[in-house]
Design a protein around this motif. Structure first.
Motif, PDB file in Angstrom:
ATOM      1  N   SER A 134      38.515  34.701  24.170  1.00 34.28           N
ATOM      2  CA  SER A 134      39.118  36.033  24.089  1.00 34.28           C
ATOM      3  C   SER A 134      39.951  36.328  25.331  1.00 34.28           C
ATOM      4  N   VAL A 135      39.471  35.863  26.478  1.00 34.78           N
ATOM      5  CA  VAL A 135      40.216  36.051  27.728  1.00 34.78           C
ATOM      6  C   VAL A 135      41.512  35.251  27.658  1.00 34.78           C
ATOM      7  N   THR A 136      41.419  34.018  27.198  1.00 32.18           N
ATOM      8  CA  THR A 136      42.605  33.174  27.078  1.00 32.18           C
ATOM      9  C   THR A 136      43.606  33.791  26.099  1.00 32.18           C
ATOM     10  N   ALA A 137      43.116  34.361  25.017  1.00 35.88           N
ATOM     11  CA  ALA A 137      43.983  34.969  24.003  1.00 35.88           C
ATOM     12  C   ALA A 137      44.602  36.281  24.488  1.00 35.88           C
ATOM     13  N   ALA A 138      44.083  36.854  25.566  1.00 33.04           N
ATOM     14  CA  ALA A 138      44.621  38.125  26.064  1.00 33.04           C
ATOM     15  C   ALA A 138      46.015  37.963  26.652  1.00 33.04           C
ATOM     16  N   GLY A 139      46.438  36.723  26.900  1.00 29.39           N
ATOM     17  CA  GLY A 139      47.789  36.476  27.393  1.00 29.39           C
ATOM     18  C   GLY A 139      48.016  36.945  28.820  1.00 29.39           C
ATOM     19  N   ILE A 140      47.056  36.759  29.675  1.00 28.92           N
ATOM     20  CA  ILE A 140      47.175  37.172  31.078  1.00 28.92           C
ATOM     21  C   ILE A 140      48.158  36.238  31.782  1.00 28.92           C
ATOM     22  N   THR A 141      49.152  36.796  32.432  1.00 23.54           N
ATOM     23  CA  THR A 141      50.176  35.990  33.096  1.00 23.54           C
ATOM     24  C   THR A 141      49.834  35.686  34.555  1.00 23.54           C
ATOM     25  N   ARG A 142      48.841  36.326  35.105  1.00 24.37           N
ATOM     26  CA  ARG A 142      48.417  36.074  36.486  1.00 24.37           C
ATOM     27  C   ARG A 142      47.566  34.803  36.522  1.00 24.37           C
ATOM     28  N   PRO A 143      47.423  34.202  37.708  1.00 26.53           N
ATOM     29  CA  PRO A 143      46.505  33.056  37.831  1.00 26.53           C
ATOM     30  C   PRO A 143      45.074  33.513  37.526  1.00 26.53           C
ATOM     31  N   THR A 144      44.345  32.708  36.790  1.00 27.82           N
ATOM     32  CA  THR A 144      42.962  33.041  36.431  1.00 27.82           C
ATOM     33  C   THR A 144      42.063  31.846  36.714  1.00 27.82           C
ATOM     34  N   ARG A 145      40.772  32.117  36.795  1.00 29.27           N
ATOM     35  CA  ARG A 145      39.774  31.065  36.971  1.00 29.27           C
ATOM     36  C   ARG A 145      38.501  31.528  36.293  1.00 29.27           C
ATOM     37  N   PHE A 146      37.826  30.608  35.623  1.00 24.74           N
ATOM     38  CA  PHE A 146      36.529  30.885  35.014  1.00 24.74           C
ATOM     39  C   PHE A 146      35.453  30.306  35.908  1.00 24.74           C
ATOM     40  N   VAL A 147      34.493  31.131  36.283  1.00 25.46           N
ATOM     41  CA  VAL A 147      33.406  30.718  37.160  1.00 25.46           C
ATOM     42  C   VAL A 147      32.136  30.661  36.320  1.00 25.46           C
ATOM     43  N   THR A 148      31.591  29.460  36.196  1.00 27.79           N
ATOM     44  CA  THR A 148      30.390  29.267  35.391  1.00 27.79           C
ATOM     45  C   THR A 148      29.146  29.451  36.250  1.00 27.79           C
ATOM     46  N   PRO A 149      27.997  29.745  35.644  1.00 30.26           N
ATOM     47  CA  PRO A 149      26.767  29.894  36.417  1.00 30.26           C
ATOM     48  C   PRO A 149      26.450  28.599  37.165  1.00 30.26           C
ATOM     49  N   GLY A 150      26.188  28.698  38.435  1.00 27.48           N
ATOM     50  CA  GLY A 150      25.887  27.536  39.259  1.00 27.48           C
ATOM     51  C   GLY A 150      27.115  26.756  39.676  1.00 27.48           C
ATOM     52  N   GLY A 151      28.290  27.209  39.228  1.00 30.39           N
ATOM     53  CA  GLY A 151      29.524  26.527  39.598  1.00 30.39           C
ATOM     54  C   GLY A 151      29.855  26.784  41.060  1.00 30.39           C
ATOM     55  N   ILE A 152      30.522  25.826  41.670  1.00 27.82           N
ATOM     56  CA  ILE A 152      30.881  25.942  43.075  1.00 27.82           C
ATOM     57  C   ILE A 152      32.260  26.593  43.172  1.00 27.82           C
ATOM     58  N   VAL A 153      32.343  27.638  43.978  1.00 30.30           N
ATOM     59  CA  VAL A 153      33.610  28.333  44.208  1.00 30.30           C
ATOM     60  C   VAL A 153      33.950  28.151  45.680  1.00 30.30           C
ATOM     61  N   SER A 154      34.955  27.354  45.952  1.00 30.88           N
ATOM     62  CA  SER A 154      35.330  27.050  47.326  1.00 30.88           C
ATOM     63  C   SER A 154      36.104  28.215  47.937  1.00 30.88           C
ATOM     64  N   GLN A 155      35.742  28.583  49.156  1.00 32.77           N
ATOM     65  CA  GLN A 155      36.464  29.639  49.849  1.00 32.77           C
ATOM     66  C   GLN A 155      37.782  29.127  50.422  1.00 32.77           C
ATOM     67  N   GLU A 156      37.933  27.809  50.496  1.00 34.88           N
ATOM     68  CA  GLU A 156      39.176  27.235  50.998  1.00 34.88           C
ATOM     69  C   GLU A 156      40.336  27.490  50.050  1.00 34.88           C
ATOM     70  N   GLU A 157      40.035  27.598  48.776  1.00 32.86           N
ATOM     71  CA  GLU A 157      41.100  27.846  47.807  1.00 32.86           C
ATOM     72  C   GLU A 157      41.132  29.311  47.349  1.00 32.86           C
ATOM     73  N   TYR A 158      40.641  30.189  48.197  1.00 34.25           N
ATOM     74  CA  TYR A 158      40.642  31.629  47.886  1.00 34.25           C
ATOM     75  C   TYR A 158      42.077  32.121  47.715  1.00 34.25           C
ATOM     76  N   ASP A 159      42.310  32.836  46.622  1.00 37.87           N
ATOM     77  CA  ASP A 159      43.626  33.408  46.331  1.00 37.87           C
ATOM     78  C   ASP A 159      43.395  34.855  45.898  1.00 37.87           C
ATOM     79  N   SER A 160      43.790  35.796  46.719  1.00 37.19           N
ATOM     80  CA  SER A 160      43.506  37.207  46.436  1.00 37.19           C
ATOM     81  C   SER A 160      44.243  37.714  45.205  1.00 37.19           C
ATOM     82  N   PHE A 161      45.227  36.973  44.722  1.00 36.49           N
ATOM     83  CA  PHE A 161      45.977  37.407  43.536  1.00 36.49           C
ATOM     84  C   PHE A 161      45.445  36.779  42.247  1.00 36.49           C
ATOM     85  N   ARG A 162      44.467  35.890  42.330  1.00 35.48           N
ATOM     86  CA  ARG A 162      43.892  35.247  41.146  1.00 35.48           C
ATOM     87  C   ARG A 162      42.743  36.100  40.612  1.00 35.48           C
ATOM     88  N   ILE A 163      42.597  36.127  39.316  1.00 33.05           N
ATOM     89  CA  ILE A 163      41.518  36.867  38.662  1.00 33.05           C
ATOM     90  C   ILE A 163      40.408  35.878  38.325  1.00 33.05           C
TER      91      ILE A 163
END
Length: 119
Positions: free
Chosen positions: A74-103
């Motif tokens: 449903s998120v993919t079908a929403a047609g969001i033009t901004r950079p997006t990322r899906f964070v799964t439970p237990g997934g690693i989110v690196s602070q080195e690739e932090y982008d304040s404009f990504r959702i």
């Protein structure tokens, strides 16, 4: 004699007034600050520590809060033009690739969006 009594009384009153303590300077009342309420807008704010401390809503995540409770397709079908990322439970989110404009769409184990943040 009456003039001496009046002058003496006046001098006694002035001497007594000079010994009185100075009045306290005016202190305006301190503003009332309520935790979890924006003091400017009066609207509730999220006080959860973490990425909320970094920056304001630079990715406009508030515009996509209606996607909470939806699945990844449903998120993919929403047609969001901004950079997006899906964070799964237990997934690693690196602070080195932090982008304040990504959702970031945080998913629960069933793949349902439970939180939306910038980063």
């Amino acid at each position: 004699m009456k003039r001496v009594t009046t002058t003496t009384a006046l001098l006694l009153a002035l001497a007594t007034a000079a010994c009185a303590p100075a009045p306290e300077p005016y202190q305006p009342p301190a503003p009332v600050v309520t935790p979890g309420i924006d003091p400017v807008t009066g609207q509730p704010i999220d006080v959860t520590p973490g990425l909320n401390d970094r920056e304001p809503d630079t990715c406009h995540a508030a515009d996509y809060q209606y996607l909470k409770g939806q699945n990844q397709s449903s998120v993919t079908a929403a047609g969001i033009t901004r950079p997006t990322r899906f964070v799964t439970p237990g997934g690693i989110v690196s602070q080195e690739e932090y982008d304040s404009f990504r959702i970031n769409f945080h998913l629960d184990p069933m793949g349902t969006v439970v939180r939306i943040t910038c980063g």
